[in-house]
Design a protein around this motif. Structure first.
Motif, PDB file in Angstrom:
ATOM      1  N   ALA A 102      58.114  26.162 -17.191  1.00 16.08           N
ATOM      2  CA  ALA A 102      57.576  27.509 -17.439  1.00 16.08           C
ATOM      3  C   ALA A 102      58.282  28.549 -16.570  1.00 16.08           C
ATOM      4  N   VAL A 103      58.420  28.259 -15.277  1.00 20.53           N
ATOM      5  CA  VAL A 103      59.056  29.267 -14.412  1.00 20.53           C
ATOM      6  C   VAL A 103      60.551  29.388 -14.706  1.00 20.53           C
ATOM      7  N   SER A 104      61.136  28.334 -15.263  1.00 20.29           N
ATOM      8  CA  SER A 104      62.569  28.386 -15.595  1.00 20.29           C
ATOM      9  C   SER A 104      62.814  28.875 -17.014  1.00 20.29           C
ATOM     10  N   HIS A 105      61.744  29.047 -17.798  1.00 23.28           N
ATOM     11  CA  HIS A 105      61.870  29.467 -19.206  1.00 23.28           C
ATOM     12  C   HIS A 105      62.757  28.496 -19.981  1.00 23.28           C
ATOM     13  N   LEU A 106      62.576  27.215 -19.753  1.00 21.58           N
ATOM     14  CA  LEU A 106      63.431  26.215 -20.406  1.00 21.58           C
ATOM     15  C   LEU A 106      62.695  25.543 -21.552  1.00 21.58           C
ATOM     16  N   GLY A 107      63.334  25.510 -22.709  1.00 20.90           N
ATOM     17  CA  GLY A 107      62.809  24.716 -23.813  1.00 20.90           C
ATOM     18  C   GLY A 107      61.982  25.465 -24.831  1.00 20.90           C
ATOM     19  N   ALA A 108      61.324  26.518 -24.418  1.00 22.11           N
ATOM     20  CA  ALA A 108      60.489  27.283 -25.368  1.00 22.11           C
ATOM     21  C   ALA A 108      60.223  28.652 -24.757  1.00 22.11           C
ATOM     22  N   ARG A 109      59.492  29.476 -25.491  1.00 22.09           N
ATOM     23  CA  ARG A 109      59.154  30.793 -24.971  1.00 22.09           C
ATOM     24  C   ARG A 109      58.149  30.643 -23.826  1.00 22.09           C
ATOM     25  N   TYR A 110      58.164  31.610 -22.906  1.00 20.58           N
ATOM     26  CA  TYR A 110      57.377  31.487 -21.694  1.00 20.58           C
ATOM     27  C   TYR A 110      55.896  31.282 -21.985  1.00 20.58           C
ATOM     28  N   GLU A 111      55.360  32.051 -22.953  1.00 19.90           N
ATOM     29  CA  GLU A 111      53.919  31.952 -23.198  1.00 19.90           C
ATOM     30  C   GLU A 111      53.540  30.566 -23.720  1.00 19.90           C
ATOM     31  N   THR A 112      54.452  29.943 -24.488  1.00 17.11           N
ATOM     32  CA  THR A 112      54.197  28.585 -24.974  1.00 17.11           C
ATOM     33  C   THR A 112      54.238  27.604 -23.806  1.00 17.11           C
ATOM     34  N   LEU A 113      55.245  27.767 -22.953  1.00 15.41           N
ATOM     35  CA  LEU A 113      55.375  26.867 -21.794  1.00 15.41           C
ATOM     36  C   LEU A 113      54.179  27.033 -20.852  1.00 15.41           C
ATOM     37  N   LEU A 114      53.746  28.282 -20.666  1.00 12.16           N
ATOM     38  CA  LEU A 114      52.591  28.520 -19.794  1.00 12.16           C
ATOM     39  C   LEU A 114      51.346  27.863 -20.388  1.00 12.16           C
ATOM     40  N   ALA A 115      51.190  27.985 -21.711  1.00 12.95           N
ATOM     41  CA  ALA A 115      50.030  27.369 -22.372  1.00 12.95           C
ATOM     42  C   ALA A 115      50.070  25.848 -22.210  1.00 12.95           C
ATOM     43  N   ILE A 116      51.248  25.255 -22.399  1.00 10.88           N
ATOM     44  CA  ILE A 116      51.376  23.791 -22.254  1.00 10.88           C
ATOM     45  C   ILE A 116      51.081  23.392 -20.804  1.00 10.88           C
ATOM     46  N   HIS A 117      51.564  24.201 -19.871  1.00  7.21           N
ATOM     47  CA  HIS A 117      51.296  23.935 -18.445  1.00  7.21           C
ATOM     48  C   HIS A 117      49.783  23.949 -18.174  1.00  7.21           C
ATOM     49  N   LEU A 118      49.109  24.952 -18.697  1.00  7.29           N
ATOM     50  CA  LEU A 118      47.652  25.052 -18.485  1.00  7.29           C
ATOM     51  C   LEU A 118      46.920  23.893 -19.169  1.00  7.29           C
ATOM     52  N   LEU A 119      47.399  23.497 -20.327  1.00  3.79           N
ATOM     53  CA  LEU A 119      46.768  22.367 -21.023  1.00  3.79           C
ATOM     54  C   LEU A 119      46.983  21.069 -20.238  1.00  3.79           C
ATOM     55  N   SER A 120      48.157  20.930 -19.622  1.00  2.00           N
ATOM     56  CA  SER A 120      48.398  19.720 -18.825  1.00  2.00           C
ATOM     57  C   SER A 120      47.487  19.705 -17.593  1.00  2.00           C
ATOM     58  N   ILE A 121      47.207  20.896 -17.048  1.00  2.42           N
ATOM     59  CA  ILE A 121      46.267  20.977 -15.909  1.00  2.42           C
ATOM     60  C   ILE A 121      44.856  20.614 -16.381  1.00  2.42           C
ATOM     61  N   ALA A 122      44.518  21.084 -17.576  1.00  2.00           N
ATOM     62  CA  ALA A 122      43.203  20.752 -18.135  1.00  2.00           C
ATOM     63  C   ALA A 122      43.054  19.231 -18.275  1.00  2.00           C
ATOM     64  N   LEU A 123      44.115  18.579 -18.732  1.00  2.00           N
ATOM     65  CA  LEU A 123      44.088  17.114 -18.880  1.00  2.00           C
ATOM     66  C   LEU A 123      43.897  16.448 -17.512  1.00  2.00           C
ATOM     67  N   LEU A 124      44.614  16.963 -16.522  1.00  2.00           N
ATOM     68  CA  LEU A 124      44.486  16.432 -15.154  1.00  2.00           C
ATOM     69  C   LEU A 124      43.046  16.576 -14.650  1.00  2.00           C
ATOM     70  N   LEU A 125      42.474  17.741 -14.864  1.00  2.00           N
ATOM     71  CA  LEU A 125      41.112  17.988 -14.369  1.00  2.00           C
ATOM     72  C   LEU A 125      40.090  17.087 -15.068  1.00  2.00           C
ATOM     73  N   ILE A 126      40.305  16.856 -16.352  1.00  2.00           N
ATOM     74  CA  ILE A 126      39.364  16.011 -17.097  1.00  2.00           C
ATOM     75  C   ILE A 126      39.451  14.557 -16.626  1.00  2.00           C
ATOM     76  N   TRP A 127      40.669  14.105 -16.384  1.00  2.00           N
ATOM     77  CA  TRP A 127      40.851  12.701 -15.986  1.00  2.00           C
ATOM     78  C   TRP A 127      40.471  12.458 -14.527  1.00  2.00           C
ATOM     79  N   PHE A 128      40.621  13.491 -13.719  1.00  2.00           N
ATOM     80  CA  PHE A 128      40.484  13.370 -12.266  1.00  2.00           C
ATOM     81  C   PHE A 128      39.255  12.572 -11.806  1.00  2.00           C
ATOM     82  N   PRO A 129      38.049  12.915 -12.216  1.00  2.00           N
ATOM     83  CA  PRO A 129      36.876  12.215 -11.647  1.00  2.00           C
ATOM     84  C   PRO A 129      36.752  10.763 -12.097  1.00  2.00           C
ATOM     85  N   PHE A 130      37.404  10.416 -13.188  1.00  2.00           N
ATOM     86  CA  PHE A 130      37.184   9.096 -13.776  1.00  2.00           C
ATOM     87  C   PHE A 130      38.299   8.102 -13.474  1.00  2.00           C
TER      88      PHE A 130
END
Lengths: 381, 221
Positions: free
Chosen positions: B166-194
């Motif tokens: 996302a910070v390097s703007h590599l592979g896709a448009r920034y807003e898409t990369l930022l969204a994917i980054h946030l979704l990956s954080i969401a996945l981390l948070l969901i898995w974290f307690p379990f």
């Protein structure tokens, strides 16, 4: 407003409609100034240098382009942007050159005569006129929330677009629905792209769009007779190809981790990055940072305010103008407090169950040991 | 709804709710269990305060392996420290992340230069990949590894990689990369307690309890 774009003789005067070259000569604009304009426009649109001459030649030969400007649910800011330039420019002449056959704010006639002018222009320039739309179209409840001359916006749009060469959606309201489309969207406002499917469509979003983006895009269409290369949101790539953040003069401060914390702190005065104050520059594709406003004087970030991202869909509903992009949308406080209470209750309940099971197990164990001891003593006796 | 709106809105909100509820459930569920007393008498000279000291010693001394294991554990220990420190820097010292925490809690602190954090992010990602290779190539580690280990590794690496993209703007448009980054954080948070990521909280309890017991028995911590 009676000439047509087909090159045919004007029915009233019997003369050939003048070309842009004729008109510029009549106004005393030098060829050098015209070539500079063509070169600048070609440069803005990232065309190869050789295309500047082609553009100049084509523009000089071009005849008046019929344009019908439809204003729907909008604030007239887009028209204000285009007409309130700081000084007379060649872009103004280009707009003078356009046969603006219908425009609520700018046309002299009104009432039935205005609608007649629109229908005449459509008839005389069938298949060749350009429809410019600013404002979104309400479709809820039969579209009654915005009507002109007894017709809904949707009816006017469908009738006008039917024989158009291309459609240009000017401003964020026309391009994405804009403010009327913002939650809860009481009028059922939709962008032009939802309604026009069978004509070439160019979106020029912005609240308002930059005047030079408008004139540059029209110059391209006039010069080459086709629409420029567009991105996935139908915006000309030459003007909307890069983010504000990528071209922002404050970008070095972002890279160095120097951020203004409030609009009046030391960082703000030193021109540090406005990311933490909610700047949407990283996700806003527009030319503000390069072309600027008011004749290239400044743009919002330069005047100390973060970018609102007005050239992006749903910019009004992106969680607040002053919330940084990295934060979540909406207020999570109550949801998290509820989650904490639920989690604590679940943990307490689990522990209580575990204690209970443990107590029962220990009791059984003690009883078992007692029984065993009793049996052993009986055997010994 | 645009992908970025979904990521910043419902996805992140749901993930945060699951994270908070799950973490509290696990921690309170463990801490509220009855304390299992040690039936043996404490080693001569070990006072109750000494066991508390043993608690902290246990936490601290397990940061580095005992000298008898140093050769076998050197790589995993150093590599582990690299990506743990790296994750700390990336998560807590990057300005946009601090802005996120400030928005949630009202707390904020100074950030590091973005380019420096990016460099740390690259090192962290490389270190995490090295950790996986080590796990796969070490027969013992591979034998004891489960889905929990591999998935925990994946949800840890994903936000680092997507953040770098996302910070390097590599592979896709920034807003898409930022969204994917946030979704990956969401996945981390969901898995974290379990999953095993819960060790971020529980290592204090497990190491501390071990330290206290060893102190009670007079063993070297």
């Amino acid at each position: 407003m009676t000439t047509n774009s087909s090159g045919k003789k004007n029915l009233t005067t019997g003369r050939q409609p003048e070309t842009l070259s004729d008109m510029l000569q009549r106004r005393g604009v030098s060829r050098r100034a015209f070539l500079k304009y063509a070169a600048m426009t070609a440069s803005l649109m990232a065309l190869p240098p050789t295309m500047a001459n082609v553009m100049a030649a084509n523009l000089a030969r071009a005849r008046r382009q019929s344009v019908i400007w439809l204003s729907f649910q909008e604030c007239t800011g887009c028209t204000e942007s285009l007409t309130r330039s700081m000084r007379p420019t060649l872009e103004d002449l280009i707009f003078d050159f356009i046969s603006l056959d219908y425009h609520h704010t700018l046309q002299a006639v009104s009432g039935h005569a205005a609608e007649e002018a629109r229908r005449n222009a459509m008839k005389e320039n069938k298949g060749k006129y350009i429809v410019i739309v600013d404002g979104s179209v309400p479709i809820k409840d039969g579209g009654i929330y915005s009507m002109i001359a007894g017709m809904t916006n949707l009816q006017i749009l469908e009738e006008t677009v039917n024989d158009a060469f291309a459609v240009v959606a000017v401003g964020t309201c026309a391009a994405y629905g804009g403010l009327p489309h913002a939650d809860p969207n009481p009028t059922g406002a939709v962008p032009i792209s939802d309604l026009v499917k069978d004509k070439p469509l160019i979106n020029l979003p912005g609240c308002p769009p930059i005047p030079e983006v408008m004139s540059g895009t029209l110059s391209y269409v006039l010069s080459f007779g086709k629409i420029p290369e567009l991105d996935h949101l139908a915006r000309p790539l030459s003007f909307y190809g890069e983010t504000i953040h990528d071209r922002c003069y404050r970008r070095p401060f972002y890279d160095r981790g120097l951020f203004a914390k409030s609009f009046d702190d030391e960082g703000a005065r030193k021109g540090w990055c406005l990311y933490e104050l909610g700047c949407k520059g990283p996700v806003a594709y527009n030319s503000c940072a390069t072309m600027k406003w008011n004749g290239g004087v400044s743009f919002p970030i330069q005047s100390g305010h973060g970018c609102l991202g007005c050239s992006e869909p749903n910019f009004w509903d992106m969680g607040g103008f002053y919330k940084p992009l990295s934060t979540g949308l909406g207020n999570m406080g109550s949801a998290l407090a509820g989650a904490a209470v639920a989690g604590a209750a679940l943990g307490g309940g689990s522990a209580w169950l575990a204690r209970k099971h443990q107590g029962e197990y220990m009791k059984n164990l003690v009883d078992h040991e007692k029984d065993k001891a009793g049996q052993n003593s009986k055997k010994e006796n | 709804m645009e992908l970025l709106e979904f990521a910043r809105g419902p996805a992140l909100q749901s993930a945060m709710v699951i994270f908070v509820a799950g973490v509290l459930w696990r921690i309170i569920g463990i801490l509220a269990l009855p304390f299992i007393s040690i039936p043996s008498r404490a080693r001569k000279g070990v006072l109750p305060e000494g066991e508390v000291k043993g608690w902290f010693e246990g936490i601290w001394r397990r940061m580095w392996p005992h000298k008898s294991f140093i050769r076998q554990a050197l790589f995993s220990t150093i590599n582990g420290h690299v990506y743990h420190i790296g994750l700390f820097v990336v998560v807590f010292l990057f300005a946009p992340h601090i802005a996120f925490i400030k928005d949630l809690t009202g707390l904020s602190w100074a950030s590091l230069p973005s380019n420096l954090v990016n460099a740390v992010g690259v090192v962290t990602a490389a270190s995490l990949i090295a950790a996986l290779i080590h796990r796969l190539t070490n027969p013992v580690q591979r034998l004891i590894s489960t889905f929990n280990d591999y998935f925990s590794w994946f949800v840890t690496l994903a936000p680092v990689l997507t953040g770098l993209l996302a910070v390097s703007h590599l592979g896709a448009r920034y807003e898409t990369l930022l969204a994917i980054h946030l979704l990956s954080i969401a996945l981390l948070l969901i898995w974290f307690p379990f999953g095993k990521l819960m060790h971020a909280f529980l290592f204090v309890v497990s190491r501390g309890a071990t330290g206290a017991r060893m102190k009670h028995r007079g063993a070297q911590i």
